[in-house]
Design an enzyme around this catalytic site. Structure first.
Site, mmCIF file in Angstrom:
data_model
loop_
_atom_site.group_PDB
_atom_site.id
_atom_site.type_symbol
_atom_site.label_atom_id
_atom_site.label_comp_id
_atom_site.label_asym_id
_atom_site.label_seq_id
_atom_site.Cartn_x
_atom_site.Cartn_y
_atom_site.Cartn_z
ATOM 1 N N TYR A 187 45.546 30.314 7.616
ATOM 2 C CA TYR A 187 46.524 30.590 6.564
ATOM 3 C C TYR A 187 46.914 32.057 6.431
ATOM 4 O O TYR A 187 47.784 32.386 5.625
ATOM 5 C CB TYR A 187 45.988 30.086 5.218
ATOM 6 N N HIS B 296 55.046 24.450 4.618
ATOM 7 C CA HIS B 296 53.624 24.497 4.974
ATOM 8 C C HIS B 296 53.388 25.751 5.802
ATOM 9 O O HIS B 296 54.155 26.049 6.723
ATOM 10 C CB HIS B 296 53.209 23.259 5.779
#
Length: 148
Positions: free
Chosen positions: A26, A103
């Site tokens: 991430y 996302h």
């Protein structure tokens, strides 16, 4: 009555841990960085932003329901709820606002259970696997649909 000049940014479970949770997946940017990016991008087009993050599905659904009265569109990263929550999908469909699904990671390159999105069929914009920058891309793309 003029159309609302506000967007809702929704971030689901665990996204409050951006910057520390699995940085190899991430990145190191934080939720505050995400919200700032989307706020600046929206402001450049003359829109305000309301942002919500919760680890609780009902809180997210309540925010989505509230958006129907004062928002022009929704940018959402449902986190893990992407793959499990029919009720979140139904809330998005029920408010009848344009939705951008974003996302950070490429969910299609990850575990098989992440390959299905319940949000996909109600979203008009999909930005997947572009990192935090994908939020800016999703916001611009959503704003372009509002100008049509």
């Amino acid at each position: 009555m003029p159309s609302p000049r506000r967007l809702l940014l929704v971030n689901g479970p665990n996204l409050n841990l951006l910057g520390v949770r699995e940085p190899e997946v991430y990145g190191t940017e934080t939720l505050a960085d995400v919200e700032s990016l989307v706020q600046r991008t929206a402001a450049d087009a003359g829109y305000e932003l309301r942002a919500v993050q919760s680890n609780h599905e009902g809180v997210l659904i309540d925010a989505i329901h509230a958006a129907r009265t004062d928002c022009a569109g929704i940018i959402i990263n449902p986190g893990g709820l992407t793959h499990t929550s029919v009720v979140l999908r139904d809330a998005l469909a029920g408010v009848a606002l344009p939705v951008a699904e974003v996302h950070i990671s490429d969910v299609m390159a990850r575990e098989p259970f992440r390959h299905h999105s319940y949000v996909a069929d109600v979203a008009v914009v999909h930005v997947i696997g572009r990192g935090v920058a994908g939020y800016g891309e999703a916001t611009r793309a959503l704003l372009a649909t509002l100008d049509d």
